[in-house]
Design a protein around this motif. Structure first.
Motif, PDB file in Angstrom:
ATOM      1  N   UNK A  97      33.807  57.775  35.307  1.00 23.92           N
ATOM      2  CA  UNK A  97      35.144  58.298  35.578  1.00 23.92           C
ATOM      3  C   UNK A  97      35.789  57.694  36.822  1.00 23.92           C
ATOM      4  N   UNK A  98      35.049  56.925  37.583  1.00 24.15           N
ATOM      5  CA  UNK A  98      35.570  56.297  38.794  1.00 24.15           C
ATOM      6  C   UNK A  98      36.557  55.195  38.407  1.00 24.15           C
ATOM      7  N   UNK A  99      37.705  55.151  39.069  1.00 26.86           N
ATOM      8  CA  UNK A  99      38.709  54.128  38.737  1.00 26.86           C
ATOM      9  C   UNK A  99      38.171  52.719  38.970  1.00 26.86           C
ATOM     10  N   UNK A 100      37.205  52.570  39.869  1.00 27.07           N
ATOM     11  CA  UNK A 100      36.631  51.232  40.106  1.00 27.07           C
ATOM     12  C   UNK A 100      35.870  50.732  38.881  1.00 27.07           C
ATOM     13  N   UNK A 101      35.433  51.651  38.023  1.00 27.98           N
ATOM     14  CA  UNK A 101      34.711  51.258  36.818  1.00 27.98           C
ATOM     15  C   UNK A 101      35.651  50.755  35.731  1.00 27.98           C
ATOM     16  N   UNK A 102      36.916  51.163  35.763  1.00 28.52           N
ATOM     17  CA  UNK A 102      37.836  50.816  34.681  1.00 28.52           C
ATOM     18  C   UNK A 102      38.913  49.803  35.072  1.00 28.52           C
ATOM     19  N   UNK A 103      39.297  49.770  36.332  1.00 26.36           N
ATOM     20  CA  UNK A 103      40.355  48.851  36.773  1.00 26.36           C
ATOM     21  C   UNK A 103      39.720  47.517  37.142  1.00 26.36           C
ATOM     22  N   UNK A 104      39.834  46.551  36.250  1.00 26.69           N
ATOM     23  CA  UNK A 104      39.149  45.273  36.435  1.00 26.69           C
ATOM     24  C   UNK A 104      40.082  44.129  36.809  1.00 26.69           C
ATOM     25  N   UNK A 105      41.385  44.285  36.615  1.00 21.94           N
ATOM     26  CA  UNK A 105      42.325  43.195  36.863  1.00 21.94           C
ATOM     27  C   UNK A 105      43.046  43.396  38.188  1.00 21.94           C
ATOM     28  N   UNK A 106      43.045  42.346  38.995  1.00 21.00           N
ATOM     29  CA  UNK A 106      43.611  42.378  40.334  1.00 21.00           C
ATOM     30  C   UNK A 106      44.679  41.290  40.408  1.00 21.00           C
ATOM     31  N   UNK A 107      45.872  41.638  40.863  1.00 21.09           N
ATOM     32  CA  UNK A 107      46.954  40.660  40.994  1.00 21.09           C
ATOM     33  C   UNK A 107      46.723  39.787  42.219  1.00 21.09           C
ATOM     34  N   UNK A 108      47.164  38.555  42.136  1.00 18.84           N
ATOM     35  CA  UNK A 108      47.149  37.666  43.287  1.00 18.84           C
ATOM     36  C   UNK A 108      47.977  38.316  44.394  1.00 18.84           C
ATOM     37  N   UNK A 109      47.558  38.224  45.648  1.00 21.54           N
ATOM     38  CA  UNK A 109      48.306  38.877  46.725  1.00 21.54           C
ATOM     39  C   UNK A 109      49.656  38.223  47.025  1.00 21.54           C
ATOM     40  N   UNK A 110      49.890  37.018  46.537  1.00 19.71           N
ATOM     41  CA  UNK A 110      51.199  36.379  46.716  1.00 19.71           C
ATOM     42  C   UNK A 110      52.152  36.999  45.704  1.00 19.71           C
ATOM     43  N   UNK A 111      53.195  37.697  46.134  1.00 18.20           N
ATOM     44  CA  UNK A 111      54.082  38.392  45.193  1.00 18.20           C
ATOM     45  C   UNK A 111      54.839  37.452  44.252  1.00 18.20           C
ATOM     46  N   UNK A 112      54.860  36.159  44.562  1.00 22.76           N
ATOM     47  CA  UNK A 112      55.547  35.198  43.706  1.00 22.76           C
ATOM     48  C   UNK A 112      54.620  34.516  42.714  1.00 22.76           C
ATOM     49  N   UNK A 113      53.341  34.827  42.792  1.00 26.89           N
ATOM     50  CA  UNK A 113      52.352  34.153  41.947  1.00 26.89           C
ATOM     51  C   UNK A 113      52.020  35.024  40.737  1.00 26.89           C
ATOM     52  N   UNK A 114      51.885  34.407  39.598  1.00 27.76           N
ATOM     53  CA  UNK A 114      51.545  35.115  38.371  1.00 27.76           C
ATOM     54  C   UNK A 114      50.059  35.180  38.091  1.00 27.76           C
ATOM     55  N   UNK A 115      49.241  34.848  39.069  1.00 26.79           N
ATOM     56  CA  UNK A 115      47.796  34.881  38.864  1.00 26.79           C
ATOM     57  C   UNK A 115      47.243  36.300  38.853  1.00 26.79           C
ATOM     58  N   UNK A 116      46.262  36.505  38.009  1.00 30.70           N
ATOM     59  CA  UNK A 116      45.542  37.776  37.919  1.00 30.70           C
ATOM     60  C   UNK A 116      44.059  37.422  37.893  1.00 30.70           C
TER      61      UNK A 116
END
Length: 117
Positions: A73-92
C-alpha cells in the motif's frame, strides 16, 4: 549470543522513457538509456554512455527507498515513473526492482545493531 542481522535489498534498473505528452528530451539522455544499481550501492552504466548529473541527482534520493522491501500500500511501491527535473525536458525515468539480495548489518556498518526489548 549472535543476533540475526540479515536484511534484504533489491537491485534496481532505471530506464529512460519518453513522456506521454511528446515533449522533446533536452537533457543528454535518450529513450532506451538505462543504468542499474546492484550489490547494495554500485551504479552501473552498461551502455558506456555518459549520464547527465542533474537527472541523476533527482533520482539518487529515491533509489535507497526503492531498493527496500515495501508495503504493497506504500506509494513508493506503485509510483515508478519519475519526471526529469528540467521542466522543459520530456524525459521520464522508470525505476524497477530486480533481484532480491541478502545483506548483513555487521558487513555494512560499524554502528551497533539496536535490539528492542
Amino acid at each position: 549470543m549472535q543476533f540475526d542481522d540479515e536484511f534484504f535489498l533489491h537491485d534496481l534498473r532505471v530506464d529512460v522513457l519518453r513522456s506521454a505528452d511528446g515533449r522533446p528530451m533536452v537533457c543528454r539522455h535518450d529513450e532506451g538509456d538505462y543504468f542499474t544499481v546492484t550489490d547494495d550501492d554500485l551504479l552501473n552504466f552498461p551502455t558506456g554512455k555518459p549520464f547527465p548529473i542533474f537527472p541523476l541527482a533527482a533520482l539518487l534520493p529515491l533509489l535507497a527507498a526503492k531498493a527496500r522491501e515495501l508495503h504493497p500500500n506504500d506509494w513508493m511501491a506503485t509510483d515508478t515513473d519519475i519526471a526529469c527535473p528540467d521542466p522543459n525536458c520530456g524525459g521520464v525515468f522508470r525505476i524497477s526492482q530486480g533481484t532480491r539480495r541478502s545483506y548483513r548489518h555487521s558487513e555494512q556498518t560499524l554502528a551497533p545493531l539496536r535490539r528492542s526489548k
